[in-house]
Enzyme design. Structure first.
Site: not given
Ligand code: NAP
Length: 293
Positions: A172, A240
């Site tokens: 990744k 990040k």
């Molecule tokens: P996001 O929309 O910010 O969602 C992250 C989720 O994780 C939120 O619901 C958050 O809860 C929860 N969270 C964070 N810290 C936490 C903790 N300590 N305890 C419990 N829950 C926690 O991010 P995302 O885009 O879905 O990304 C998630 C992961 O996938 C990341 O590692 C990102 O790098 C990866 N990713 C993202 C994409 C993309 O296009 N978005 C593509 C590939 C990979 P809250 O709602 O309470 O804040």
């Protein structure tokens, strides 16, 4: 045999991935830190839990999709975490993008309690998650990979077993290096076009027929043209990812000058209060470097 599934982290990616597991007919237990994030899953038939521990107690396979390394550590090792609830023989699958080094430590820690772990970060963005078309890069034992593969197939189309624990996260990181430099390249090309008096929209159209074409030119390029920076993939998560890349490169003693440059532009966006925008906002950083010209 019915397999009980857990899903922790219901953000931009986690929510549609969990919904696709429900569509596959799997009983699902979910936990979202914000109670309201569980509502759409509940409406689709999932059971809402009060903690990661409660999810892990109910599930044979628990998926995690949160933000950063310390978040995964907190969800697994923290109070009311997965480790407190999971039974020996169960499987934890971390699909967040985090450090490969920390991933190996987490896998060792879980194994001490008889719990298996896979790292399975994804590429393909929100649209890939919604459509079940993600690309998955998986690290861990091959027999555990084989057991989880039918579930991976509900979420993605390209599922590659990369090797031992941490190998998925290393792959990744490779994805993020290539994707970051491509976004930077598209942003620079559009800035160059504007300063040359050429319409960047037409540049995108022409480039899409040649060697410079990419999904990033198509999708991020269109967002840059529209100045539509609703996430998507947030700048703070992209920052990040490049921090993980640069820290790992530092540990290995390898030079990644292009990634280092993009990391600086992402830092500048965070400093300008643009961390919650889509990472196609990289074009703003390049534009600001050239203001007045
Ligand atoms: P996001 O929309 O910010 O969602 C992250 C989720 O994780 C939120 O619901 C958050 O809860 C929860 N969270 C964070 N810290 C936490 C903790 N300590 N305890 C419990 N829950 C926690 O991010 P995302 O885009 O879905 O990304 C998630 C992961 O996938 C990341 O590692 C990102 O790098 C990866 N990713 C993202 C994409 C993309 O296009 N978005 C593509 C590939 C990979 P809250 O709602 O309470 O804040």
């Amino acid at each position: 045999m019915t397999v009980n599934i857990g899903f922790i982290g219901l953000g931009i990616m986690g929510k549609p991935m969990a919904l696709n597991l429900i569509k596959g007919g799997y009983p699902l237990w979910v936990y979202g830190r914000r109670v309201e994030s569980m509502a759409p899953l509940r409406a689709a038939g999932a059971r809402a839990c009060a903690s990661p521990e409660e999810v892990a107690r109910a599930a044979e396979i628990t998926f995690i999709m949160v933000s950063d390394t310390q978040d995964v550590e907190q969800v697994i090792l923290g109070p009311k975490g997965v480790l407190s609830g999971a039974k020996p023989g169960t499987i934890v699958v971390d699909m967040s993008t985090i450090s490969p080094v920390a991933t190996r430590s987490l896998a060792t820690r879980l194994m001490e309690s008889g719990i298996e772990m896979l790292d399975a970060p994804v590429s393909g963005g929100e649209s890939g998650a919604v459509d079940g078309l993600l690309s998955l890069m998986v690290g861990g034992k091959s027999e555990i990979f084989d057991r989880v593969k039918p579930l991976f197939e509900r979420m993605g189309k390209k599922i590659v077993h990369m090797g031992a624990n941490g190998a998925g996260q290393a792959a990744k990181a490779c994805n993020q290096i290539a994707a970051s430099l491509t976004i930077e390249g598209v942003a620079e090309a559009f800035t160059f076009a504007r300063r040359s008096g050429v319409d960047p929209g037409r540049v995108r159209e022409a480039l899409m027929g040649g060697f410079a074409n990419s999904r990033i030119l198509e999708l991020h390029g269109q967002r840059m043209l529209d100045h539509d920076f609703r996430p998507g993939f947030k700048v703070r998560l992209h920052q990040k990812d490049l921090r993980i890349v640069m820290e790992t490169a530092h540990q290995m003693g390898i030079a990644l000058p292009g990634s280092a440059l993009v990391a600086q532009h992402l830092n500048a966006l965070i400093g300008s209060g643009e961390g919650e925008l889509d990472s196609s906002a990289l074009v703003n950083a390049i534009e600001r470097l050239n203001e007045g010209r």
